[in-house]
Design an enzyme around this catalytic site. Sequence first.
Site, PDB file in Angstrom:
ATOM      1  CG  ASN A 165      39.873  46.055  38.192  1.00  0.00           C
ATOM      2  OD1 ASN A 165      40.404  45.287  38.988  1.00  0.00           O
ATOM      3  ND2 ASN A 165      38.826  45.728  37.488  1.00  0.00           N
ATOM      4  CE  LYS A 188      50.484  39.243  43.735  1.00  0.00           C
ATOM      5  NZ  LYS A 188      50.629  40.648  43.267  1.00  0.00           N
ATOM      6  CD  GLU A 262      34.319  36.195  40.454  1.00  0.00           C
ATOM      7  OE1 GLU A 262      33.934  36.465  39.287  1.00  0.00           O
ATOM      8  OE2 GLU A 262      33.628  35.572  41.271  1.00  0.00           O
ATOM      9  CB  CYS A 296      35.888  42.062  35.372  1.00  0.00           C
ATOM     10  SG  CYS A 296      34.958  42.314  36.870  1.00  0.00           S
ATOM     11  CD  GLU A 397      39.132  41.738  30.328  1.00  0.00           C
ATOM     12  OE1 GLU A 397      40.133  41.068  30.633  1.00  0.00           O
ATOM     13  OE2 GLU A 397      38.160  41.904  31.091  1.00  0.00           O
TER      14      GLU A 397
END
Length: 504
Positions: A165, A188, A262, A296, A397
Amino acid sequence: MTTTANVTGNDRAVVTRQHMLIGGEWVDAVSGETSESINPYSGRAWAQVPVAGAEDVDRAVKQARAALDGVWGQTSALDRGRMIRRLSALIAENAEALAEAETTDNGKLLREMRSQMKSLPDWFDYFAGLADKNEGTTPPDPKPNMFAYTRREPVGVVGAILPWNSPLLLMSMKLAPGLAAGCTFVVKPAEQTPVSTLKFAELVEKAGFPPGVINVITGAGETGRLLAAHPDVDKIAFTGSTETGIKVIKTAADHMARVTMELGGKSPNIVFADADLAAAANGVVAGIFAATGQTCVAGSRLLVQREVHDQLLELVATRARTIKMGDPLDAQTEMGPIAFREQFDKVAGYVDIARREGATVLVGGGRSPDPAHADGLFFQPTILTDVTNDMRIAQEEIFGPVLSVIPFDDEEEAIRIANDTQYGLGAGIWTNNVARSHRVAHRIKAGSVFINTYRMLGFNVPFGGFKRSGLGRENGIEAIRAYTETKSIWVNLSEETRDPFVLG
Ligand code: NAI
Ligand code: MG
């Protein structure tokens, strides 16, 4: 490094063939395997990248280790800071190209990616300044005739695993403090968005970092798993979904790699009746429709005090219906496409779940009917009412432009609903009562609480999650500590022989 093939006239249809940066060399995967990154606006592949396997991951980790044990380990903190500042200047010079790569990879607005890229140097400048201030301590006389001091040594080789994102911003939140602390990296990026990170790696070379300090490998979840599982990786810094984060923690635990995580959220945006409703409506839109809801900290649950429910909803719905969807490269566009097909299907699937659970679709609810959006993955801004907090759409979510609206009667009920979630990343509070704003902020279990604003992030303000939203904090002075091991050193000041059979 980029080589270009299949030029079909229009710049954005160009398929660029990318290589990974391992130990200062631009390489393919040993297997020769590649995958494509799709531009979600055009629906066409625009870049081809290697898929790193076990041998490639091992080579990257070895290069990172060699740099750590070699020239980077010998570089003074002051000089590390200088190098990080050079990188910062190069990022500023190349912000536009980096922003375009991100937008082409994930369909987020160029105007948002531009502003993110313009802010990246802040992270590098801030942590560059901290590199030579990462001081240890001298505890006062712990024992007679004993002197002790502590050093903050780099934790070592860090594997950074990124989501799709906001790839470079989320990478910088790891790289800047980690480099300042003296670590080396194997990065990565997500399989959907590898290109901006590879472009960034070109700047790393130009900034003069020794080979191996920053390596970039590309590939999907298996590549990430191999990195987390590599026994010579000392720490994994991860941003992504909670589900994957838990897997990564388990993989890292097998060799005791340190982790910072996170992860996801289901953040409440709480609007009290005494709020400035126009400002709150704007904040609600910012919370869930900015970035097409793919953030997020998305304010995906709107908790609204019953007496202003209809009035606020009217404001939010009116704005949602006029959001301008379109080409993310166009400065007028307010909402771009969803980043990739699976994500689009996931968002659409949740609206079906909402209907089955008895929620009402007040606005949107499906693919944009505009024929101009036919090629892209455009999902309408969607508002769901008649939602209760126990529904899946209020608990899970969605990571898309879908807002669940839940009314409440009083402050206690608002706090209870806000905290009734496995997540704890962000929360918004809208009220003109100063006492209430802080009172409620103190009781919300979330890493960031926004009062009369939403979706704020800064290099010097700690960011991270309570509960299943994460582990540890990024940004701020605390963040550099997360890339260090504290070593205590004891020095005997006496020349006497001591009793060998008692603890000192
Ligand atoms: P993900 O969490 O699966 O992927 C994030 C990164 O982890 C990618 O680089 C991926 O290749 C890597 N990865 C996947 N499996 C791994 C494994 N077993 N070991 C090590 N690395 C692994 O996220 P994904 O699949 O892209 O999106 C799924 C959902 O995650 C989204 O629908 C969204 O809800 C959430 N998400 C949340 C983000 C956040 O910032 N909180 C960011 C991205 C996704
Ligand atoms: Mg893509």
